[in-house]
Structures are given as structure tokens and as C-alpha cells.
Design a protein around this motif. Structure first.
Motif, short mmCIF file in Angstrom:
data_model
loop_
_atom_site.label_atom_id
_atom_site.label_comp_id
_atom_site.label_asym_id
_atom_site.label_seq_id
_atom_site.Cartn_x
_atom_site.Cartn_y
_atom_site.Cartn_z
N GLY A 1 39.02 54.04 52.60
CA GLY A 1 38.49 55.27 52.02
C GLY A 1 38.42 55.19 50.51
N ALA A 2 37.64 56.09 49.93
CA ALA A 2 37.47 56.12 48.48
C ALA A 2 38.72 56.64 47.81
N PHE A 3 39.02 56.09 46.61
CA PHE A 3 40.13 56.62 45.82
C PHE A 3 39.76 56.54 44.35
N ALA A 4 40.41 57.38 43.58
CA ALA A 4 40.08 57.51 42.17
C ALA A 4 41.07 56.71 41.32
N TYR A 5 40.54 56.14 40.24
CA TYR A 5 41.38 55.42 39.28
C TYR A 5 40.95 55.81 37.88
N LEU A 6 41.90 55.81 36.95
CA LEU A 6 41.62 56.20 35.57
C LEU A 6 41.61 55.00 34.65
N LEU A 7 40.57 54.89 33.85
CA LEU A 7 40.51 53.92 32.76
C LEU A 7 40.57 54.68 31.44
N SER A 8 40.99 53.98 30.39
CA SER A 8 41.04 54.59 29.06
C SER A 8 39.91 54.06 28.20
N TYR A 9 39.42 54.84 27.30
CA TYR A 9 38.36 54.42 26.41
C TYR A 9 38.83 53.26 25.52
N GLY A 10 37.96 52.28 25.33
CA GLY A 10 38.30 51.14 24.50
C GLY A 10 37.28 50.03 24.65
N ARG A 11 37.55 48.91 24.01
CA ARG A 11 36.63 47.77 24.11
C ARG A 11 36.76 47.12 25.48
N TYR A 12 35.67 46.55 25.97
CA TYR A 12 35.60 46.09 27.35
C TYR A 12 36.62 45.01 27.70
N ASN A 13 37.13 44.25 26.70
CA ASN A 13 38.07 43.18 27.02
C ASN A 13 39.50 43.53 26.68
N THR A 14 39.80 44.82 26.61
CA THR A 14 41.16 45.27 26.32
C THR A 14 41.87 45.71 27.61
N TRP A 15 43.17 45.88 27.47
CA TRP A 15 44.01 46.31 28.59
C TRP A 15 43.52 47.66 29.13
N ALA A 16 43.14 48.56 28.24
CA ALA A 16 42.79 49.93 28.64
C ALA A 16 41.58 49.98 29.55
N GLU A 17 40.70 48.98 29.46
CA GLU A 17 39.43 49.05 30.17
C GLU A 17 39.34 48.10 31.37
N ASN A 18 40.47 47.60 31.87
CA ASN A 18 40.43 46.68 33.00
C ASN A 18 41.54 46.96 33.99
N GLU A 19 41.22 46.77 35.25
CA GLU A 19 42.20 46.86 36.33
C GLU A 19 41.77 45.91 37.44
N TYR A 20 42.79 45.36 38.16
CA TYR A 20 42.52 44.38 39.21
C TYR A 20 42.92 44.97 40.57
N PHE A 21 42.08 44.76 41.57
CA PHE A 21 42.34 45.27 42.92
C PHE A 21 42.30 44.11 43.90
N VAL A 22 43.33 43.99 44.71
CA VAL A 22 43.51 42.85 45.61
C VAL A 22 43.35 43.32 47.06
N PHE A 23 42.58 42.55 47.84
CA PHE A 23 42.47 42.86 49.26
C PHE A 23 42.30 41.56 50.05
N GLN A 24 42.57 41.65 51.34
CA GLN A 24 42.45 40.52 52.24
C GLN A 24 41.13 40.59 52.99
N GLY A 25 40.45 39.45 53.08
CA GLY A 25 39.20 39.40 53.81
C GLY A 25 39.43 39.58 55.30
N ASN A 26 38.42 40.15 55.98
CA ASN A 26 38.53 40.36 57.43
C ASN A 26 37.50 39.55 58.21
N GLY A 27 36.81 38.66 57.53
CA GLY A 27 35.80 37.85 58.20
C GLY A 27 34.45 38.50 58.31
N ALA A 28 34.33 39.72 57.80
CA ALA A 28 33.07 40.45 57.89
C ALA A 28 32.54 40.75 56.49
#
Length: 552
Positions: free
Chosen positions: A454-481
């Protein structure tokens, strides 16, 4: 009595015996095969005969020329206490061109080649074959590893120096000069730059090969021109933005514009970029790149990549003082910025894993001797190369200090306690996994995404694109589809899907607002990392992004 004569005149060094008709001697010039007419005359008259003469080249065969190839090296100096520096032309010295390529040309034909020694010496044995003049050429090219410096503004011409060789000479030295007159460069004498760049990268390569001889360093092309300026645009016109490694081209570009910014003698800058080449070809970098500097709170991929680049230059050059010179002082005078990699205190204002300076100091302390109370680690270069070319290259996570430290601990289990103490000094927790566990801020970069959750919301902070404030990583396992991933926001965002460092698919349409969407197949049980990046640099506070990972 018979007398003999010949037409046309014989080549210099050959003569006709007018009594016997015998041609003899040693030719001193080179000619091609020619036909001569010999006339025999006596009291009864004369008779003629044609004779073909091939003059052997070189006045009798094989020759040897030897000498030394050197270049002017100008130290880039920086005083960490005074926070100033310059190019010290008054301390310039002649350094050998090591492992360089030397060629002997006759006209445009190559007669022979040689490679210079560690002291810049060469010896060429050759046999002239034509009538053209002889020229000795030293190219800005090494053999092992293969590095060459070319002119990106002149159809990639290979830089070099040359001098004419007289036929009788057995010694000829070549020297490339810096061309500095005291107030400006003489363009016609500014020939040392490509050789200085070449030798700095050769030094770094040899340091790695000394630590790990089995390392196979691929060929490298470096682009330098006195037209290279710090402006974006057409690289063939010299608009290279800055000295940098181009992953897309696999090549390095170096600034060279006099009175603006010249990097050829900034050996730490040169090796920093070589470090990115090494990282790209023999290790791995997931860094998005971009601008960076002191005080920046960077995406940890950027902080690691740039901190590593500076640290590897200090390691391989065996010099902890990093200097970067430019014409930026009063009246356009030379000045310099830099850092003391060994004695630079941690940046207490920035969380450890997100500070380029902290990563630089940490990596250098892992390398150097156990010479401070907080630094009881002395690994040298070998284990660092092992991690870069091993677990850092294959990590399931993204390339950050967490993936590097996890790999290093695997290679050095006896040093784990000392490594953790060093991490603490740089405000980084005792990292235990490539996902940053053990360091709260680093581990928080990774969020778990559930396919079909399902959809979920995440917050980013204003800043330059290569800074901590503007990046987040999301990890998931493939299901073959097939999976479909979307990111929606009122601001400009982008999403990139990685599998073990390989970019599988990305969506990044410029402009504020809307939805970015990507789709692609997955393999069951494989780990995928989705990077969410914000591009909203005008504003304060936070803004929302809605993510959704679905599968049919």
C-alpha cells in the motif's frame, strides 16, 4: 690506360677509383636505390654501363641514442595554520618521466620505441631507413599501467615533447618546462603540465600495485588543455566545469586555464580524480556526484565517495597535506585551499557519516600508523584496496561508510575494537552491517518497503539534491514478478531502482509536482534498493512524498 668516371655524383661518403672503376666507402647520408652511369675511357674511345647502387641507411647500419627525459615539477603548498598556499615556482625541480614512451621518428615513420626507467633514462637502438630528418619524441604515456594525457580541445591529440636528432649524436636529453616567467605562462614553453599529471597518477597506481601486485588497473585517458576552464559546456572547447572523472566516458578531465584555475601541479587533486576512476573501474560508486564542500551535510554515498577520493590521494602520495591552488587572490594572484588530512579535527557540527571531512580523516587514520590515542589502527593500503575491490564492489546495500566498514571488519577481525574506537572519534556508531546498523542516522537512511503493502507517505527536507535532507533509501525483496513503483509530490522528485549497484530503471522528469513511475521485473529472493531523491532546493521545512510499490 683506362680511366673511369660516374654520373650523377655519388652520395657523400662513396667514391669512385678512377683507375680501377671500383666504388667504395661508407655513405654518410641516406638515399634510396639509384642508377648511376660509369664511363670507361681510353685512347680508342669510351663505353658506358649502368650500375644500381643501394645505399644502406645510417652510414653503415645500426645506431644507438640514449638519454634522460625529465619535467619541471612545481609543488602545490598549503599551510593549514595560515589557511593559505600557492604554487611554489621557486621550489620547482626536475623530476624523471617514469615508464614514459619514447619514440624515434624519421620523417613521419617510427623507427623504434623505448620506455623510460624510474630515473627517466632511455636507450633506443635504430636503423635509419629513409631520407627524412630524425626526431626524438617523448609522449605523455605510461606503459604499466597504461595512462595517457591527451588534448580534449585538439581532437584528442597525445601530448609530448620532441627534439631533432643529428645523425652523429649518441646522447639526447629531453626536458619539459613549466613555462612560468614570473608573472605569467609562456604558452610555447608550458610543456611540463601533461607529464606532471601523468606522473601523479602513475605514483598512485604504483602505490596500489606495490600493496597488491595482482591488481589489474585498466587503461586510462586523461584530458588536459590550457583551454580547460571551470565552466560547463562543450568539452571539446575546454568547458569542462571542473577537474573531474566522467563515469560515462571512463576518462578524467583536468583544468588548465592560466590565470583562472590550473590543476596540473595540484597532485592531490589529480589523484583524487584518479581515485574516482579506480573506484568506478575496480570498486563501485553509487554516488550521485554533484557539488560538495566544507560544511555540507551530504548524502552518505557522496560523503563516502568524496572523502575516499581525498584520503586515497594522501595515502598513495604519502603526503597528508591536500592542496588545491587557483588564481583567486587579490589582483588575480595565486592562492590555495586545502586541509591537513592527518590533523584535521572531526566536524562536530555534522553527523559523522554525512561529512566528507569526517570520512577523509577516518579513512586516513585506518591507513596510517597507530599514532594517536583514538587511533590504534594501522592497516596500510593493502586491506583498504582489498575492501574496495571486494565487498564494497558486491554489497547489496549502497556504497557508504557502512558498507566499507562492514567489509573492513570482515578482513580485519582482530582490529574491530580499535576500528569502533576510531569510528566513535568521528561521531559514527559501531557499524555492524552494510545497512548501517550500529549507527542510528546511517541505519535510518534505509527504510523497508513492502511490495503490495500500500501507499505510504515520507517527508523530505528542502535542500540540494545530493544532500542528506533530500535522499532516502527503500529496500524490498523481489517476488519474481513485475513491480511498479510510483512517487508523487507537490515538489520535483526522482526515483532510481538499484540491484547491487546497477541502475535498473529511473524516473526523473524535471519540474515541480506530479508523479514519477517506473516498472521492471524482479527476481525472487533478490534485494533491491529504491533511492528517492528530492530536487526542491527553494523552501524551508519538509514536504511530503507518497510512495507505492505494487506488483500484479
Amino acid at each position: 690506360m683506362i680511366s673511369y668516371s660516374v654520373l650523377p655524383a655519388l652520395p657523400a661518403g662513396l667514391s669512385l677509383n678512377t683507375s680501377t672503376g671500383v666504388i667504395s666507402g661508407t655513405p654518410s647520408a641516406v638515399t634510396s636505390t639509384a642508377v648511376y652511369t660509369i664511363t670507361a675511357t681510353n685512347s680508342a674511345g669510351s663505353t658506358t654501363a649502368g650500375v644500381s647502387i643501394t645505399v644502406n641507411p645510417g652510414g653503415g647500419g645500426v645506431r644507438t641514442v640514449a638519454g634522460t627525459v625529465t619535467y619541471d615539477f612545481v609543488p602545490a603548498i598549503f599551510d593549514p595554520q595560515a589557511q593559505s598556499g600557492t604554487l611554489a615556482f621557486n621550489q620547482a625541480s626536475a623530476k624523471p618521466v617514469r615508464d614514459g614512451t619514447v619514440m624515434l621518428l624519421q620523417g613521419t615513420d617510427t623507427l623504434a620505441t623505448a620506455t623510460t626507467s624510474d630515473t627517466g633514462q632511455y636507450s633506443i637502438t635504430y636503423t635509419p631507413t629513409g631520407t627524412g630528418s630524425l626526431t626524438l619524441v617523448a609522449l605523455a604515456r605510461t606503459t604499466t599501467p597504461a595512462i595517457e594525457v591527451r588534448d580534449n580541445t585538439d581532437q584528442k591529440a597525445l601530448w609530448g615533447i620532441s627534439a631533432p636528432l643529428a645523425a652523429a649524436n649518441t646522447t639526447l636529453n629531453l626536458h619539459a618546462t613549466h613555462g612560468w616567467t614570473g608573472t605569467a605562462y609562456d604558452p610555447s614553453k608550458r610543456t611540463a603540465a601533461p607529464f606532471a599529471i601523468l606522473d601523479s597518477m602513475y605514483t598512485a597506481s604504483k602505490a596500489v600495485l606495490s600493496a597488491r601486485p595482482a591488481t589489474s588497473i585498466p587503461p586510462l585517458v586523461v584530458n588536459w588543455s590550457p583551454k580547460n576552464v571551470p565552466q560547463a559546456g562543450d568539452k571539446t572547447q575546454g568547458f569542462i566545469t571542473t577537474s573531474h572523472y566522467s563515469p560515462a566516458e571512463g576518462q578524467i578531465y583536468v583544468l588548465g586555464a592560466a590565470a583562472i584555475d590550473t590543476d596540473e601541479f595540484d597532485n592531490h587533486v589529480i589523484v583524487h580524480e584518479w581515485g574516482h576512476f579506480f573506484e568506478s573501474k575496480l570498486s563501485r560508486s553509487d554516488s550521485p556526484g554533484g557539488p560538495h564542500g566544507p560544511g555540507d551535510v551530504l548524502d552518505p554515498r557522496v560523503a563516502f565517495g568524496e572523502g575516499y577520493g581525498t584520503a586515497i590521494s594522501a595515502m598513495t602520495l604519502n603526503d597528508p597535506i591536500y592542496a588545491d591552488t587557483l588564481w583567486g587572490g587579490p589582483g588575480g594572484t595565486l592562492t590555495a585551499g586545502g586541509t591537513d588530512v592527518e590533523n584535521n579535527p572531526p566536524d562536530a557540527q555534522i553527523p559523522g557519516a554525512f561529512s566528507e571531512a569526517n570520512i577523509t580523516g577516518l579513512l586516513y587514520d585506518l591507513f596510517d600508523g597507530a599514532n594517536e590515542s583514538f587511533d590504534q589502527v594501522a592497516l596500510g593500503l593493502g586491506p583498504i584496496v582489498d575492501v574496495l575491490t571486494g565487498p564494497e564492489r558486491t554489497t547489496e546495500a549502497l556504497t557508504t561508510i557502512a558498507s566499507f566498514i562492514t567489509g573492513l571488519k570482515g578482513f580485519s577481525p582482530g582490529a574491530v575494537t580499535a576500528i569502533d574506537a576510531l569510528l566513535a572519534h568521528y561521531a559514527i556508531g559501531p557499524v555492524t552491517t552494510e545497512w548501517g546498523e550500529g549507527d542510528g542516522p546511517m541505519a535510518d537512511m534505509y527504510q523497508t518497503a513492502v511490495v503490495g503493502g500500500g501507499a505510504f507517505a515520507y517527508l523530505l527536507s528542502y535542500g540540494r539534491y545530493n544532500t542528506w535532507a533530500e535522499n532516502e533509501y527503500f529496500v524490498f525483496q523481489g517476488n519474481g514478478a513485475q513491480v511498479t513503483i510510483s512517487a508523487s509530490s507537490s515538489e520535483d522528485v526522482g526515483i532510481t531502482l538499484y540491484r547491487q549497484g546497477t541502475v535498473l530503471v529511473r524516473a526523473d522528469q524535471y519540474g515541480p509536482g506530479g508523479t514519477e513511475q517506473i516498472s521492471g521485473p524482479t527476481q525472487a529472493g533478490q534485494t533491491y534498493v529504491l533511492v528517492l531523491t528530492g530536487y526542491a532546493d527553494q523552501g524551508t521545512g519538509e514536504y511530503q512524498v507518497t510512495l507505492n510499490v505494487t506488483s500484479p
